[in-house]
Design a protein around this motif. Sequence first.
Motif, PDB file in Angstrom:
ATOM      1  N   HIS A 231      60.942 -15.229   7.402  1.00  0.00           N
ATOM      2  CA  HIS A 231      61.047 -15.933   8.350  1.00  0.00           C
ATOM      3  C   HIS A 231      59.496 -16.948   8.107  1.00  0.00           C
ATOM      4  O   HIS A 231      60.142 -18.098   8.376  1.00  0.00           O
ATOM      5  N   ARG A 232      58.531 -16.245   7.588  1.00  0.00           N
ATOM      6  CA  ARG A 232      57.177 -16.965   7.962  1.00  0.00           C
ATOM      7  C   ARG A 232      57.509 -18.077   6.583  1.00  0.00           C
ATOM      8  O   ARG A 232      57.277 -18.834   6.453  1.00  0.00           O
TER       9      ARG A 232
ATOM     10  N   ARG B 280      53.475   1.212  -4.730  1.00  0.00           N
ATOM     11  CA  ARG B 280      53.399   2.656  -5.149  1.00  0.00           C
ATOM     12  C   ARG B 280      53.942   3.029  -6.230  1.00  0.00           C
ATOM     13  O   ARG B 280      53.435   3.922  -7.549  1.00  0.00           O
TER      14      ARG B 280
ATOM     15  N   GLY C 232      56.799 -18.101  16.141  1.00  0.00           N
ATOM     16  CA  GLY C 232      55.870 -19.026  16.249  1.00  0.00           C
ATOM     17  C   GLY C 232      54.309 -19.618  16.270  1.00  0.00           C
ATOM     18  O   GLY C 232      53.984 -20.429  16.917  1.00  0.00           O
ATOM     19  N   VAL C 233      54.263 -17.569  15.760  1.00  0.00           N
ATOM     20  CA  VAL C 233      52.620 -17.797  16.217  1.00  0.00           C
ATOM     21  C   VAL C 233      51.986 -17.633  14.309  1.00  0.00           C
ATOM     22  O   VAL C 233      53.008 -17.281  13.952  1.00  0.00           O
ATOM     23  N   ASP C 234      50.681 -18.894  14.475  1.00  0.00           N
ATOM     24  CA  ASP C 234      50.478 -19.097  13.576  1.00  0.00           C
ATOM     25  C   ASP C 234      49.740 -18.062  12.444  1.00  0.00           C
ATOM     26  O   ASP C 234      48.870 -17.416  13.314  1.00  0.00           O
TER      27      ASP C 234
ATOM     28  N   ARG D 193      59.584 -20.596   7.711  1.00  0.00           N
ATOM     29  CA  ARG D 193      58.777 -21.697   8.910  1.00  0.00           C
ATOM     30  C   ARG D 193      57.749 -22.193   8.552  1.00  0.00           C
ATOM     31  O   ARG D 193      57.595 -23.557   8.328  1.00  0.00           O
TER      32      ARG D 193
ATOM     33  N   GLY E 115      50.806   0.041  -0.825  1.00  0.00           N
ATOM     34  CA  GLY E 115      51.255   1.151  -0.375  1.00  0.00           C
ATOM     35  C   GLY E 115      51.627  -0.063   1.882  1.00  0.00           C
ATOM     36  O   GLY E 115      53.286   0.613   2.209  1.00  0.00           O
ATOM     37  N   ASN E 116      50.735  -0.447   1.761  1.00  0.00           N
ATOM     38  CA  ASN E 116      51.215  -0.756   3.337  1.00  0.00           C
ATOM     39  C   ASN E 116      52.182  -2.262   3.128  1.00  0.00           C
ATOM     40  O   ASN E 116      51.984  -2.624   4.482  1.00  0.00           O
ATOM     41  N   GLU E 117      52.015  -2.607   2.184  1.00  0.00           N
ATOM     42  CA  GLU E 117      52.621  -4.439   2.240  1.00  0.00           C
ATOM     43  C   GLU E 117      54.088  -4.219   3.154  1.00  0.00           C
ATOM     44  O   GLU E 117      54.387  -5.289   4.253  1.00  0.00           O
ATOM     45  N   ARG E 118      54.936  -3.841   3.173  1.00  0.00           N
ATOM     46  CA  ARG E 118      55.827  -3.796   4.014  1.00  0.00           C
ATOM     47  C   ARG E 118      55.717  -4.050   5.697  1.00  0.00           C
ATOM     48  O   ARG E 118      55.963  -4.715   6.361  1.00  0.00           O
TER      49      ARG E 118
ATOM     50  N   ILE F 198      53.942  -7.337   6.345  1.00  0.00           N
ATOM     51  CA  ILE F 198      55.248  -8.256   6.104  1.00  0.00           C
ATOM     52  C   ILE F 198      56.107  -7.959   7.410  1.00  0.00           C
ATOM     53  O   ILE F 198      56.469  -9.471   7.921  1.00  0.00           O
ATOM     54  N   ARG F 199      56.287  -7.281   7.979  1.00  0.00           N
ATOM     55  CA  ARG F 199      56.903  -6.919   9.185  1.00  0.00           C
ATOM     56  C   ARG F 199      56.460  -7.717  10.320  1.00  0.00           C
ATOM     57  O   ARG F 199      57.105  -8.333  11.462  1.00  0.00           O
TER      58      ARG F 199
ATOM     59  N   MET G  84      54.134  -9.603  10.389  1.00  0.00           N
ATOM     60  CA  MET G  84      54.047 -11.427  10.893  1.00  0.00           C
ATOM     61  C   MET G  84      55.420 -12.038  10.261  1.00  0.00           C
ATOM     62  O   MET G  84      54.973 -12.854  10.854  1.00  0.00           O
ATOM     63  N   ASN G  85      56.531 -11.539  10.301  1.00  0.00           N
ATOM     64  CA  ASN G  85      57.800 -11.977   9.770  1.00  0.00           C
ATOM     65  C   ASN G  85      57.731 -12.030  11.701  1.00  0.00           C
ATOM     66  O   ASN G  85      58.561 -12.776  11.914  1.00  0.00           O
TER      67      ASN G  85
ATOM     68  N   LYS H  77      57.259 -26.820   7.393  1.00  0.00           N
ATOM     69  CA  LYS H  77      55.635 -27.039   7.818  1.00  0.00           C
ATOM     70  C   LYS H  77      55.397 -28.207   6.805  1.00  0.00           C
ATOM     71  O   LYS H  77      55.279 -29.578   7.179  1.00  0.00           O
TER      72      LYS H  77
ATOM     73  N   SER I 141      55.832 -14.748  12.613  1.00  0.00           N
ATOM     74  CA  SER I 141      56.316 -15.840  12.720  1.00  0.00           C
ATOM     75  C   SER I 141      58.060 -16.113  13.568  1.00  0.00           C
ATOM     76  O   SER I 141      57.503 -17.706  13.658  1.00  0.00           O
ATOM     77  N   GLU I 142      58.887 -15.452  13.928  1.00  0.00           N
ATOM     78  CA  GLU I 142      59.615 -15.337  15.129  1.00  0.00           C
ATOM     79  C   GLU I 142      59.279 -16.352  16.169  1.00  0.00           C
ATOM     80  O   GLU I 142      60.309 -16.838  17.244  1.00  0.00           O
TER      81      GLU I 142
END
Lengths: 556, 556
Positions: free
Chosen positions: B396-397, B342, A355-357, B400, A339-342, A345-346, A348-349, B404, A352-353
Amino acid sequence: MSKKKRLIYLPLGGAGEVGMNAYVYGYGPEGAERLILVDLGVTFPDMDTSPGVDLILPDMSWLIERRDRLEAIFISHAHEDHVGAVSRFPDLLDVPVYARAFTANIARGKLKEAGLDERIVRTVSPWPEMTEAGPFSVGFVPISHSIPETSALVIDTPEGRLVHSGDFKIDHTPLVGEPFDEAVWEEIGKSGVRALMCDSTNVFSPHAGRSEAELEPQIEELFKGAKGMVVATTFASNVARVKTLALAGERTGRSICLLGRAMRRMIEASVETGVLRDFPKVVSPEEAQGIARESLMLLVTGSQGERRAASAQLARGKYNGLEMKEGDLFLFSSKTIPGNERGVIRIMNQFSEMGVDVVDENAGLYHVSGHANRPDLAKMHALVDPQMIIPMHGEHRMLREHVKLIKEGRREGIVAVNGTMVDLSGNAPSVAGFVETGRTYVDGSVQIGALDGIVRDRIRMALNGHVVVTLILDEANEPLGEPWCEVMGLPETGRSRAALVEVLENDLGQFLARAGAKTLADDDKLEQEMKRIVRKVAQDEIGKKPEVTVITSRLA
Amino acid sequence: MSKKKRLIYLPLGGAGEVGMNAYVYGYGPEGAERLILVDLGVTFPDMDTSPGVDLILPDMSWLIERRDRLEAIFISHAHEDHVGAVSRFPDLLDVPVYARAFTANIARGKLKEAGLDERIVRTVSPWPEMTEAGPFSVGFVPISHSIPETSALVIDTPEGRLVHSGDFKIDHTPLVGEPFDEAVWEEIGKSGVRALMCDSTNVFSPHAGRSEAELEPQIEELFKGAKGMVVATTFASNVARVKTLALAGERTGRSICLLGRAMRRMIEASVETGVLRDFPKVVSPEEAQGIARESLMLLVTGSQGERRAASAQLARGKYNGLEMKEGDLFLFSSKTIPGNERGVIRIMNQFSEMGVDVVDENAGLYHVSGHANRPDLAKMHALVDPQMIIPMHGEHRMLREHVKLIKEGRREGIVAVNGTMVDLSGNAPSVAGFVETGRTYVDGSVQIGALDGIVRDRIRMALNGHVVVTLILDEANEPLGEPWCEVMGLPETGRSRAALVEVLENDLGQFLARAGAKTLADDDKLEQEMKRIVRKVAQDEIGKKPEVTVITSRLA
C-alpha cells in the motif's frame, strides 16, 4: 604444589549472537579462579524459532554452580541485552551488582518488580574511581553509545590491565551523556593493556560512524514541513534521540506527549538520575486530546513493530484516546533489527492506508547507529593499544570479521564464541577449554531449556497441525465403540471430500477390528500403529503428516 | 435500453502487496464486460502469519464465477509471483494462456506437473505481433527485468490503448534478453495511451537503477582473489546473473556445477528456448567431486535462505556429495527479501563457523535490482505519456508513494488495491466498486481460505501450547475414573513443582466431584467449565493460557 595462577575470559552470552550479553572474567589457580560477571542481558524470541516464548536468557548454569567463587556483577549500561536478565537468576545475587546511577536505577526497578532486594545494586562513580572485587579492580569509563551513562570497563588484574569496551561508538557530540574522549583512552592505554574485549556489532559497516548531533537539523526540517500531527518512534532508551525529537517538536510549535510505558519510564529514570536536562514539558494523553493536531507531537514506543507497543496500536486504531489521521506524519527514527522487518512493514502499510506519511531511516537522515563501525573499531584498537583483542558481542560472522581487522592491525586475536574459555595470561590468547552453554527460555512464568523439546513441539503443531485420537477399551481389552479423532489446525476435508475425521476414524476402526488380542493389550503398540495410520491417511487426504497424540483409556 | 459500455481494471492480487499478481481488464456493458486476466502468480508463506502453509494464491472466486466472460490469460514473465498459480485454478483454464517462448515453457511445465493440458499455453511473438481476445488486442513488448523475455503488455481497446508495464527496469545492457528501448516506447506512446498500469516495487529507491552489465568486472575481480572453491547463489530465474557468475567462474579457471533443481531447470529452459547462448559447459556434481577446489565453482539455489535449498544444505553439511571448507568463498549475488533475513543470516553464520568467507550485496557491488527506481518510473511515465496512471504491484505504501510521483508529473492517478474496480473510461480513473478478494492457502494438497481459522489455530497452538482433556462418563452420566490430560508444547512442571498434568487432573477431578447432574448431562457446559479450569490452573502454574480441547466420551 599450588597450581599456576591464570587470567581467564569466558563469554556465556553475546559471543556468537547480538543479544544476551554475559561475560565472565576470572583470576586464580586453574579451577579455583575468583570470578566477576560483566553484564547479564536478555535476547528476544521470534516466531520462527521460539514461538510463545517471552524472553531468552543465557544459560548461566556454569556460573551458578561456581557462585561461591563469584565476587561481583558489573553492568556496563542499561540496554535490555546487558541488564535485562539481572533479576532472572536470584542464585547469583549474593554478590553486589555495580553500575552507574542511571543503569543502577533501571536494574533496581527490575529487581523490585521481581520481589528481590534492590539494595544489592550499588551506584558507582565513573573512572578514575575503582571498585575492588577479589583480585580485580574495576573502573567505569564513560563512553558514547545510544543510552545514557554507557561505560567501558577497565579491569585491573594481577596479570595487568584489561579493557572491556561494552557497546560503544565514537561520538564527540552525543547530545546526552559524555562524548568519546581520546585523551582518556590514550591515558588508559599508556600504562599497558593486556587485552581489549571489543564490541563487534558494526564491523561490516565500512564507513566511519556519524554523530547523534547530525540529526537535529534534519529532523527539525522534516517536522517543519508537517501539516498534521507528528508522531515519532525510537528505542525509548535512546534518551538522546528522544530529546532531539522532543526539542524539534517544541521548536516547531508542538506540545509533546509520551506514549507507551517504556517511553515514560525511561524519561522518568533519566530525569531522576540527572542525565536528562532541559527536556520539554510533556502533556498527558488526556491533555493531548484537547490540542490541535498541528500543535501536537507524540513520542511513542514500538520502533521494532512490536504488536503491543504504541506504534502498532496506533496503526490499528486508537491508543490512549489518540489516533492517526490523513495528513499526519509518522517517523521511524530507528533501524529495523533484522527479523523485525515484517512487523515494521505491516505498520507502515496500515498507516499508509490511513493516509499518514511514513518516513524511515532509509535515506540516512533520521537515524545514526550506536555502535562503532569498522574504521572506528580500528581507531579504538589503536587508542587502547592492547597486546591482544578478543571480539565480543556479535554473530559468528562478525567476530570472525573483527579478527581479520585485528590481524590487519598486526595484533593477536581469536574468535571466542559463548562457552569458549580463553586464557589471557600468555603473550597471545589461547583456548583453555569449552564449557556447556545455551539458552534458557522464559515461557510464561517458567524457565525452560531451549532444547527441552517443548518449543519444538509447538513448532511442529504450527507446521503440521495436531490430531488427537481417543480410544476406550473395556476390561477384556475390547474397544468400546469407535476411536474418536479431534483435529486442530487442519482442513476439515481433503481428497475424498468426506470429513477428515470420519476418514481417520473409519480407517482406525478397521485397524482395531482386525487387531489381535496381543496388540489390543499393548498400549505402546496401539499408539504406534494408530499414529502411523493417522499420518498415512492424512498424507493421502490432505498431503500433510500431522502431529498425533493417542489417548488410550482402559476401563479397569 | 442497453447500458453504456465501459473499460475496467480490477486487481485481484499484487496491488497492496509484492507478490501473487493477478489483474483483470474488462470492456463492455456494466456487469457484462468481456474479460482478460494478466498474470496469475503466487506468494510465499511465513512462520509469523502462515505456518505450515506451502504457497499462497490470490482468491480468484470473482473471476471463476464469471469465467464465461473470460477471453484469455496473458502471462508477462516467468517469475513465480506472475506465473506460479497458472496450474492452481483449473476452472479458469478453458481459455488460452498466451506467453512468449521462455515463459510458455515454464507455464507448460507447471500444467504438466499438475496433470493438466499444457496445450492451452500458446507461444506468441513479441510486439508488434498482436493477439486478439474479445474486444482486446494484446501485444508483448520486450522490456528489461531480471528474467528472460519479460514483457510489458500493450492492450488496445475500443476506448483506446492501455499499457501494463509488468515488472520492469530501465537497463540498456541487460546481458540476456532485450535492452530497454526508448524508441519503441515513444512510438507506443505517440498514438495516445489512455492508461498506464505501472510497477511500484522500487518507488522508494531514490537513485536511477544500475545495469546488469556493471556487475561483470566486479564479480570477476572477486573470484580472481578466491583461493578455494567459489560458490554463488542468486534467483535461478535471473538467468543473466547466472550467466555473469558462470562466465566469471570460467574466466578465472573454474569448472561450473549447478546445484538445486530450480537452477538446473531454469538453465535448461533458457537453453531450450534459445534465450541463453554461450553458457559455459557444466559438470555434474559427481564430476565436480573429482575437481580441485580452486578450479571449481558451484552455482546454487537458496539465495533467500530457504531451508531445503542447496545453500542451506551446504551450510549444514554435504549436498550432492559436495561440501564447503575453510578458505572457500560464498557469494550472495541477491537481495534478501524483507522477512527472509533470519534464514539468510543463519546460513552466513554457519558458513562463518566453517571458515568460509561470505560476501553479500551490501556494498552494492554484486547485485542490481530488477525493478525501476523512482527516477526510472518518472521516465517511463514520460515516455508512455498516458492520460492516467494506476500504480500496481506493491505494498500500500508503495502504491501511495507512486501516486505522489504521478501527481508530481501532473497526471491523474489513484491508489487501487486488490478488489478495487477502476473505471478507466473517463478522463480520470474512478472507483466503480469493490469486489471481495483475499488469499487462498495451498496447505499440503488442499486449498484453504486464509480466514478459515485453520492457520489461526496452528498459530495459537504455537504460542500457547495445547492441552487435551479426556473424560469418560457412564450410562448414568457419572464420570468413569478421573479426567485425563495430555499436554503438548508446555512445560512439565510449574509453580507448585508438581507435574502440570497432575495439578490439572486434580482440579478437574474436584470440579467433577462437585458437579451437579444437570452439568454432567450437558456436553457443552462440561466443555466450557473444564476449559475454564484448565486455563486458570495453567495461568497459575506456568503463567500461560493454553489452547484446550475437551473430549467427552459417553458410554451408551
